[in-house]
Structure formats: structure tokens, C-alpha cells
Design a protein around this motif. Structure first.
Motif, PDB file in Angstrom:
ATOM      1  N   VAL A   8      45.024  43.703  33.709  1.00 40.92           N
ATOM      2  CA  VAL A   8      43.956  42.839  33.206  1.00 40.92           C
ATOM      3  C   VAL A   8      44.391  41.378  33.266  1.00 40.92           C
ATOM      4  O   VAL A   8      43.643  40.497  33.711  1.00 40.92           O
ATOM      5  CB  VAL A   8      43.579  43.231  31.766  1.00 40.92           C
ATOM      6  N   VAL A   9      45.605  41.112  32.814  1.00 47.32           N
ATOM      7  CA  VAL A   9      46.133  39.742  32.813  1.00 47.32           C
ATOM      8  C   VAL A   9      46.188  39.185  34.225  1.00 47.32           C
ATOM      9  O   VAL A   9      45.810  38.036  34.485  1.00 47.32           O
ATOM     10  CB  VAL A   9      47.523  39.719  32.148  1.00 47.32           C
ATOM     11  N   LYS A  10      46.652  40.013  35.149  1.00 43.68           N
ATOM     12  CA  LYS A  10      46.758  39.555  36.526  1.00 43.68           C
ATOM     13  C   LYS A  10      45.383  39.304  37.142  1.00 43.68           C
ATOM     14  O   LYS A  10      45.159  38.288  37.806  1.00 43.68           O
ATOM     15  CB  LYS A  10      47.520  40.580  37.361  1.00 43.68           C
ATOM     16  N   THR A  11      44.448  40.226  36.919  1.00 47.57           N
ATOM     17  CA  THR A  11      43.125  40.095  37.503  1.00 47.57           C
ATOM     18  C   THR A  11      42.409  38.858  36.983  1.00 47.57           C
ATOM     19  O   THR A  11      41.767  38.125  37.738  1.00 47.57           O
ATOM     20  CB  THR A  11      42.281  41.347  37.197  1.00 47.57           C
ATOM     21  N   MET A  12      42.523  38.618  35.680  1.00 47.89           N
ATOM     22  CA  MET A  12      41.865  37.464  35.074  1.00 47.89           C
ATOM     23  C   MET A  12      42.656  36.169  35.247  1.00 47.89           C
ATOM     24  O   MET A  12      42.138  35.086  34.979  1.00 47.89           O
ATOM     25  CB  MET A  12      41.633  37.714  33.580  1.00 47.89           C
ATOM     26  N   GLN A  13      43.930  36.295  35.676  1.00 48.56           N
ATOM     27  CA  GLN A  13      44.806  35.129  35.828  1.00 48.56           C
ATOM     28  C   GLN A  13      44.901  34.357  34.512  1.00 48.56           C
ATOM     29  O   GLN A  13      44.607  33.164  34.428  1.00 48.56           O
ATOM     30  CB  GLN A  13      44.302  34.224  36.947  1.00 48.56           C
ATOM     31  N   ILE A  14      45.323  35.063  33.474  1.00 52.31           N
ATOM     32  CA  ILE A  14      45.417  34.474  32.141  1.00 52.31           C
ATOM     33  C   ILE A  14      46.829  34.638  31.615  1.00 52.31           C
ATOM     34  O   ILE A  14      47.586  35.501  32.044  1.00 52.31           O
ATOM     35  CB  ILE A  14      44.425  35.130  31.160  1.00 52.31           C
ATOM     36  N   GLY A  15      47.166  33.776  30.643  1.00 50.87           N
ATOM     37  CA  GLY A  15      48.469  33.893  30.010  1.00 50.87           C
ATOM     38  C   GLY A  15      49.597  33.781  31.012  1.00 50.87           C
ATOM     39  O   GLY A  15      49.514  33.080  32.026  1.00 50.87           O
ATOM     40  N   ASN A  16      50.648  34.521  30.774  1.00 47.73           N
ATOM     41  CA  ASN A  16      51.828  34.469  31.627  1.00 47.73           C
ATOM     42  C   ASN A  16      51.679  35.478  32.774  1.00 47.73           C
ATOM     43  O   ASN A  16      52.484  36.383  32.931  1.00 47.73           O
ATOM     44  CB  ASN A  16      53.081  34.770  30.792  1.00 47.73           C
ATOM     45  N   TYR A  17      50.618  35.310  33.570  1.00 48.00           N
ATOM     46  CA  TYR A  17      50.337  36.295  34.605  1.00 48.00           C
ATOM     47  C   TYR A  17      51.399  36.311  35.693  1.00 48.00           C
ATOM     48  O   TYR A  17      51.565  37.311  36.387  1.00 48.00           O
ATOM     49  CB  TYR A  17      48.943  36.076  35.209  1.00 48.00           C
TER      50      TYR A  17
END
Length: 585
Positions: A484-493
């Protein structure tokens, strides 16, 4: 629903990674989470209060009165929904003055407290609960609402990671007990329409969140371009259909057609976008219903042909030994009777298809050494024998390649024997169930028995407990959140590996940037012309479109656009899609 447009916006925006592990890990405590309960997000037809509305023949026979009632309701709702006459909310058995009966669909919101979190653009995860499309207890099970133990656990964990978690209820109602020669048709028709209504509810919920974020107060401080959907059990069917059902013709497949008509009749229930229909009250607010990523735990897809290139990436947690939802291609059955309903595709079928379209390409080969990823991949190429009879194949062979995004869940007892457990992340309290059953019996005059429901639930979740449930939710979180983090490019992706999700943008130039009155798009390859262009704003709305360019360069007049950031979605003659960001002054 096509999601890569919203995803591309996040990619092109050049989002800066946080030094924290927000979104990957819990960074807030229980006391730092705010939970808002029972917020009304929509009002629409309640077929449980007038079950005759399940019959297209009944609706058409009463079309004149229904149309009159609907027009009156829409007029009231446009000004003050609180003024809807109370008789519209009474069951038809108690009040026959109106044919349309209504319900308020409500949601719970979990979010970090604004007292401790200064983020004003938080990503969203919408949780779609299980429940067999009937209310708890009446559905024969111990749960089936946004109040379920697993629902609260999931949403709390996401909020503690910094997300805004939305847990909406959706409308119930179908006829699983239909028998006789027409029983199969009735079961299939009413179930598919129940899924369809749930999709409309989820669309209306997400579009309402986007409207509030872009044209309202942004009550929950969300980023409207970053929305994930997580469906559990029956909610998994909804989430998967939400992500892939994007053409009215897709509900007119042979298995959905009887007597020359699809069991989903657009003129009665509305179209796939939730618009129109005699008994549908939702009105389009022009917001996008798109999601960035679809996560399913224990559901199946109505038909694998719905899936196509450009659908949101999909992650699935599913047991090959699930007794009710096929892991492979198979048949959905009524849990209480064992009667057939409809043939569907499980994740062993649809995940490889998603990978064949490169929808999950961003995850392939990533996360080396991650224990959750390695556990999922350890099943690839394995043969799963003694699968439930709802599956066509036995043994079920999980593909060695092309299964990226599939996490097979195999539950074993203390002796190492496989359990027929398709939802080990669920648990309930017998005491709470007894209270719920007593309330249901008092309200409906029923004779439901809490101990029977409890015992039946244990047949397919024999070691049910909060401890077991949380262990499996740990696994779901461990596998799901990096993706999810990678797909949305959020936080410490960056810490979870960033592959190429979007196509290179070097093929097309956009100028001037910023633009004032016009903006130009030019193909940098003289041999490949531009076929079409769409412009999208930050809310995911298509604001300008030219579907017939057929030239290497084109100019768009943007005088009518407000100042802000936009995306150009350019389709080339070689079928490549390129996405360019630009600003309008």
C-alpha cells in the motif's frame, strides 16, 4: 475502477518520503486515535423493508408511483434530508402508504487525533465488512457489520499508522432461501443485485469523502488522491467487483442473463457508476470513485473477464480450504443450505490474470528477505490437495509464476492437520452474540439461537479467539502495508523498494508549464502520433478530453480551468499511455 490516474498523480507530484516509518508501522497509541461513530453518508432504498422491490416485475408494475415518490424524495433531500417523512423509514408491513422504503447508511471514521497529528492530507483505507449481504444474526453468522471485532481491529491499526480508516455499512437484502424451479434464478439475481447496491454505497461514500476534501471542510484531513479499499469475506466480493466492474455489459454475461434480460437491470437499479434507476436515489457529485489499490481477504470475483489492464493492483489473502468462497474457479453456495448460487473466480484464477496485465508488476521481485513475502511465495508452484468441492479443480495448483499478490492462508491445528478455516482473522464473544440475538429476536419476532449460531461459526473457525485473529491480522498487515505504501508513494516508501509503477514520460513533451490560456502536447517520436488526451484535476475528475487527436502535436484551450495542478493522460497510437503533470496559472 481505473486507478492508475490517481496513482500517477501521486508519483508525478514528487512526494517527499518521511524519515519516520509512518504508514508502515504504528506511530500513534490507542489514546491518540479518534473514532467517530455512525456518521450518515447516504440515504437510499432499503429492500429489506419492502422485499417486493427485489422483483423487477413488481417495480415496473408500480413504476408510476415509485417515480412520483422518488421525485418527491430527491426534492426534499436536495434541501434538507431531515424533512423526509417518517413513513418512508417504516417497513412496508407496518406502513403501505409508500412503496419506496429508505435507510440511512452510516460509517465509522478512525483517525489520528488532530491534537497529536498535524498531517492535513492523510491517505484513506475504506474497510468493507463481511456478512453474507444480510444483517447479523439473520445472516446465520455471529457478525457482519462495521462493529465486528476484526473490523475494529483493522481500522484501529490503520489509524495508528497514520491513515484515515473508513468503515461503512452498506445495504443488505437478497433471497438465499429461494427454492423450486425458479430458486436458482432468484438466488443469483438477488445476490448479484445486493453486491451491486453495495458497490453503489461504497462509490457514494468515497465520492462524498472526495467532495468534502476538495469542495468542503476536509473534515477528516484526507488526501483525496490516495484511497485504498480492503474487503473482507462478502466485502471482498464487493471490493473486487468495485475494482473491476466498469462496463454495463459486464453484468450481461450469459450466467447473469435469464429470459433475455440481465439480472441487473440498469433502468431499475442504476448503472455501474451508481447513477439513474427507478429505485436508486444517489445523485452524481462528479467526484471520482477510483481507488489506488484493492485488498481482498476471503472474497472472490464475480467473473474474471471483468479484470483488465489498468485496474488497481490487487492483493489477496485466501485459504485454499475456504468452504464458502472458492480459492480457484468454483461455485458460491448458500452457507446455510448448500444450494448453488453462481460460478465465480477465486484468486488462484484472477491474480494470475491481473499479473498477465502487469497490474501487479510493481511488486514482482520486490521485498527480498521479507518474512511475509517469503511465506506467500513459498506456496507458489505447490499442489493443494483435498480442496473443498466448491472448487472445480482438485488438487489446486498454485502457479509458480504470475501469482504475485496472492497470499495463501493455510491454517493448521495443534497436530499439524489442516483446518477448513477461511477466515481465521475473525472472532466474536458468545456473550455479545447472545445480547445481539436477544435484541434481534425482540425486534423481528424471530427465534434465533445464539448457541446454534456460535457452534455453526466454530465449524469453519474451530480455534476462534482474539489471540488467533490478531496473529493473522499481523500477517495481513505485514504483507499488505509495504505494498500500500509503495503504491500510494507515501511515507518512507523508499525503504520497501520502489519499482517502476508508471510508464516513462519522455515520450511526450508538455509546454508551456505553467500554462495560461493554452497547453501543448507533443509526441517526441515523429512516427508515433497522439491518439487522445484527458486532463484530470487533483480530485481525480476528468475536466477536459479530446478523444480524436491523431497528430504528433495538439493544443488544448484551458481558459475554463481554475488555477492549480493537473495531469495530462496521453494515449499514443502504439497504445502506450503517458502521464504528464503541469500547472495552470
Amino acid at each position: 475502477m481505473k486507478s492508475k490516474l490517481l496513482l500517477a498523480f501521486a508519483l508525478a507530484a514528487g512526494i517527499t518520503a518521511s524519515a519516520q516509518e509512518r504508514y508502515l508501522e504504528e506511530v500513534f497509541t490507542d489514546s491518540e486515535i479518534t473514532v467517530m461513530k455512525d456518521i450518515t453518508y447516504g440515504i437510499n432504498t432499503n429492500v429489506l423493508f419492502n422485499t417486493s422491490l427485489l422483483s423487477p416485475a413488481y417495480v415496473m408494475a408500480n413504476a408510476a408511483q415509485i417515480t412520483q415518490e422518488k421525485d418527491s424524495l430527491l426534492t426534499i433531500m436536495a434541501t434538507n434530508p431531515a424533512n423526509i417523512p417518517a413513513n418512508f423509514f417504516y417497513p412496508y408491513a407496518l406502513d403501505t402508504t409508500t412503496i419506496l422504503k429508505l435507510t440511512q447508511v452510516k460509517m465509522d471514521v478512525y483517525m489520528p487525533s488532530t491534537a497529536v497529528d498535524t498531517e492535513t492530507a492523510r491517505p484513506v483505507i475504506v474497510y468493507v465488512h463481511t456478512g453474507n449481504f444480510l444483517p447479523p444474526v439473520i445472516n446465520g453468522g455471529p457478525g457482519g457489520s462495521k462493529e465486528d471485532s476484526s473490523a475494529v481491529e483493522f481500522c484501529t491499526r490503520w489509524a495508528k499508522r497514520g491513515f484515515v480508516a473508513i468503515a461503512p455499512n452498506y445495504r443488505h437484502g437478497w433471497n438465499p432461501a429461494a427454492t423450486g424451479a425458479a430458486g436458482l434464478v432468484t438466488r443469483r439475481a438477488t445476490l448479484l443485485n445486493a453486491v451491486y447496491r453495495a458497490i453503489h454505497d461504497m462509490q457514494y461514500c468515497i465520492k462524498g469523502l472526495r467532495m468534502d476534501a476538495t469542495a468542503g471542510a476536509n473534515t477528516y484531513a484526507i488526501d483525496p488522491s490516495k484511497v485504498a479499499m480492503f474487503g473482507q469475506g462478502s466485502g471482498g466480493y464487493v471490493a473486487l467487483a468495485y475494482n473491476t466492474l466498469d462496463d454495463q455489459a459486464e453484468v450481461s454475461l450469459d450466467k447473469f442473463v435469464f429470459g433475455g434480460n440481465s439480472v441487473v437491470q440498469e433502468g431499475i437499479v442504476g448503472d455501474y457508476l451508481g447513477n439513474g434507476g427507478l429505485i436508486n436515489l444517489y445523485q452524481d457529485n462528479e467526484m471520482s470513485p477510483a481507488i489506488n489499490i484493492c485488498v481482498n481477504a476471503g472474497g472472490a470475483m464475480g467473473d474474471g473477464s471483468w479484470l483488465e489492464a489498468g485496474d488497481a493492483p490487487m492483493i489477496t489473502f485466501h485459504s485454499p480450504y475456504d468452504q464458502f468462497a472458492p480459492f480457484d474457479t468454483g461455485t458460491v453456495i448458500v452457507p446455510t443450505t448448500g444450494d448453488d448460487i453462481v460460478d465465480v473466480n477465486g484468486p488462484n484464477t484472477f491474480i494470475p490474470r491481473a499479473n498477465s496485465f502487469n497490474n501487479n508488476a510493481a511488486y514482482a521481485g520486490e521485498y527480498p528477505g521479507d518474512v511475509y513475502t517469503e511465506r506467500a511465495r513459498s506456496f507458489f508452484g505447490q499442489s493443494m490437495a483435498n480442496s473443498p468441492i466448491i472448487n472445480v479443480n482438485d488438487p489446486i495448483v498454485i502457479p509458480a509464476d504470475g501469482a504475485e499478490g496472492l497470499f495463501p492462508i493455510v491454517v493448521r491445528d495443534a497436530n499439524g492437520n489442516i483446518e477448513p478455516n477461511g477466515s481465521p482473522w475473525e472472532w466474536w464473544s458468545l456473550t455479545d452474540l447472545q445480547t445481539l440475538v436477544a435484541g434481534t429476536n425482540a425486534a423481528t419476532g424471530g427465534s434465533y439461537d445464539a448457541n446454534t449460531i456460535h457452534s455453526n461459526g466454530l465449524l469453519t473457525n474451530p480455534n476462534m479467539s482474539a489471540e488467533q485473529g490478531r496473529i493473522y491480522i499481523d500477517t495481513i498487515m505485514g504483507y499488505m502495508m509495504p505494498r500500500v505504501v509503495k503504491t500510494m508513494q507515501i511515507g518512507n516508501y523508499q525503504s520497501v523498494g520502489v519499482g517502476s509503477i508508471e510508464a516513462s514520460t519522455n515520450e511526450v513533451a508538455v509546454y508551456p508549464n505553467p500554462a495560461n490560456n493554452v497547453v501543448n502536447f507533443r509526441s517526441n517520436n515523429a512516427e508515433v502520433a497522439i491518439r487522445s488526451i484527458k486532463l484530470m484535476d487533483v480530485a481525480g475528475r476528468i475536466v477536459l478530453e479530446n478523444g480524436n487527436v491523431s497528430a504528433s502535436m495538439t493544443e488544448l484551450n484551458i481558459n475554463q480551468l481554475n488555477s492549480g495542478v493537473y495531469m495530462g493522460i496521453i494515449t499514443l497510437e502504439n497504445d502506450q499511455e503517458v502521464i504528464k503533470k503541469f500547472s495552470v496559472n
